[in-house]
Scaffold this motif. Sequence first.
Motif, mmCIF file in Angstrom:
data_model
loop_
_atom_site.group_PDB
_atom_site.id
_atom_site.type_symbol
_atom_site.label_atom_id
_atom_site.label_comp_id
_atom_site.label_asym_id
_atom_site.label_seq_id
_atom_site.Cartn_x
_atom_site.Cartn_y
_atom_site.Cartn_z
ATOM 1 N N GLY A 1 0.820 -1.209 0.000
ATOM 2 C CA GLY A 1 0.000 0.000 0.000
ATOM 3 C C GLY A 1 0.850 1.253 0.000
ATOM 4 O O GLY A 1 0.583 2.212 -0.740
ATOM 5 N N VAL A 2 1.888 1.265 0.834
ATOM 6 C CA VAL A 2 2.800 2.413 0.881
ATOM 7 C C VAL A 2 3.536 2.560 -0.448
ATOM 8 O O VAL A 2 3.706 3.663 -0.971
ATOM 9 C CB VAL A 2 3.797 2.260 2.051
ATOM 10 N N ALA B 1 -2.490 14.362 5.090
ATOM 11 C CA ALA B 1 -3.372 14.248 3.913
ATOM 12 C C ALA B 1 -3.284 12.863 3.280
ATOM 13 O O ALA B 1 -4.269 12.364 2.731
ATOM 14 C CB ALA B 1 -3.006 15.316 2.884
ATOM 15 N N SER B 2 -2.112 12.242 3.375
ATOM 16 C CA SER B 2 -1.937 10.928 2.749
ATOM 17 C C SER B 2 -2.599 9.809 3.544
ATOM 18 O O SER B 2 -2.859 8.730 3.011
ATOM 19 C CB SER B 2 -0.444 10.604 2.601
ATOM 20 N N ASN B 3 -2.865 10.061 4.839
ATOM 21 C CA ASN B 3 -3.460 9.043 5.720
ATOM 22 C C ASN B 3 -2.626 7.769 5.742
ATOM 23 O O ASN B 3 -3.155 6.663 5.820
ATOM 24 C CB ASN B 3 -4.896 8.726 5.279
ATOM 25 N N ALA C 1 -6.284 5.189 -0.636
ATOM 26 C CA ALA C 1 -5.281 5.446 0.409
ATOM 27 C C ALA C 1 -5.805 6.441 1.435
ATOM 28 O O ALA C 1 -5.552 6.305 2.642
ATOM 29 C CB ALA C 1 -4.001 5.973 -0.232
ATOM 30 N N GLN C 2 -6.524 7.447 0.971
ATOM 31 C CA GLN C 2 -7.047 8.472 1.865
ATOM 32 C C GLN C 2 -8.183 7.949 2.731
ATOM 33 O O GLN C 2 -8.273 8.258 3.923
ATOM 34 C CB GLN C 2 -7.533 9.670 1.037
ATOM 35 N N MET C 3 -9.059 7.115 2.157
ATOM 36 C CA MET C 3 -10.291 6.722 2.838
ATOM 37 C C MET C 3 -10.221 5.364 3.536
ATOM 38 O O MET C 3 -10.922 5.131 4.512
ATOM 39 C CB MET C 3 -11.457 6.708 1.839
#
Length: 438
Positions: free
Chosen positions: A43-44, A108-110, A243-245
């Motif tokens: 994911g990262v 912002a990137s969560n 990624a954000q949600m």
Amino acid sequence: MPKIRNEFGRNVVTLMTGTTLAQALPIALSPLLSRLYAPDDFGVLGLYMAVCAILSVLAAGRYEIAILQPKDDNEAANIAALSVVITLGTAIALWLVILCFWDGILAASNSPELGRWLYLLPASVLLTGLYQILNYWNNRQKRFKQLAVSRAVQSAGAVGTQCALGFQHGAGNGLIAGFVIGQVCGLLSLGRANLKSARDAWQAVSAKGIRSAGVRYKKFPLFSSWGALLDTAALQMPLLVIAQMFGATITGLFSFAFRVLTVPLNLISGSIAQVLFQRVAELHNDNPSVLGRYLLRIFLLLCCVSALPILLFTLFGREIFTVVFGEAWAPAGDYAGILVIAAAARFTVYPLSVVLSLDHNLKKGVAWQVLYFATLTTVLFAFSNSRVDVFLKAFAIHEVILYAIYLGVILWATRYLGSTHREQAQASVSAPPAIPKP
């Protein structure tokens, strides 16, 4: 003429060989990488690569594309020098932005795991920008073998490093480190093959030449950059919203599933598009009335090809991912069962879009790109608070609808071409003969 065609064919095969090796190696080693790293790590990596891809589009202000245009190598050398200067400036500016707004960017990137890798982002943008400049320079010089080798070297360097770091306990996210090392390997491979031509080209570079090139080709940063940015942002938007949600784990599962599905399909569709472009141009000039039927037959053939992966992943996606990649990736198999519909929609229509590359069809293609970006953004944010499976189904439905519209635009463009040619033919027949001057 046969010699030119043979040379063109050899160049295409050479580039395709390098591209195939570069894309096949990560897929072949995916079963190993999936057992060395967790979904969070992927994911990262997916988020890092998405941001890098978007920023890299503007790294050189799109001036690198203009390297192919001048007849004079000296002018091309000045464009390349200008591109290098802009790329360095972009990387420095990005580093300063990260330095000043690190906390805000991370929030912002969560994705807190991205924090320690954020400072590597300017280096990745710089490496990508420099590689693209050398890519176009080699393309101009017809050094396709070097391009193919560099792509394979970049992929091997990335995957090799990722595997090596994955075997070390506590190596952290070696996926990003491997990605950056791969970039370095690819750039060094391409740079080494261009030492002599770079020295020769440097003698023609001057401040006056750079300024002149910047003014003459200013349409690239003013116009081309926005279209390219829009296109790249649309491709990365699903991953950025996820990624954000939904966090790093879901992002990793989505990124991994989508890559497994799209890499082989994109390789096939890209090859078809390269070959199809020549055939479309030929029919456009000689027999435009049959172009629509020809593209429709290609579309039906691609539908037949995509039927097998659709059946496999919709019925047995979870089982396939569990056996091949490990138990931790079973949810990615569920996602693949949904995403395969979106991948198939793109696969069946995208190669046909070469007809929109003809001069008189460019506006139609741009209009669809704007529509696609606007509707995709709307759909993704509208369903961002839903369950992940509902979010993915909404994304897949959007892809089917928009690519169906795209197919309609493509077929409409071929009908327009046919009618235009018929009108020209009728005009030439009905026009009175010219009266010779005394």
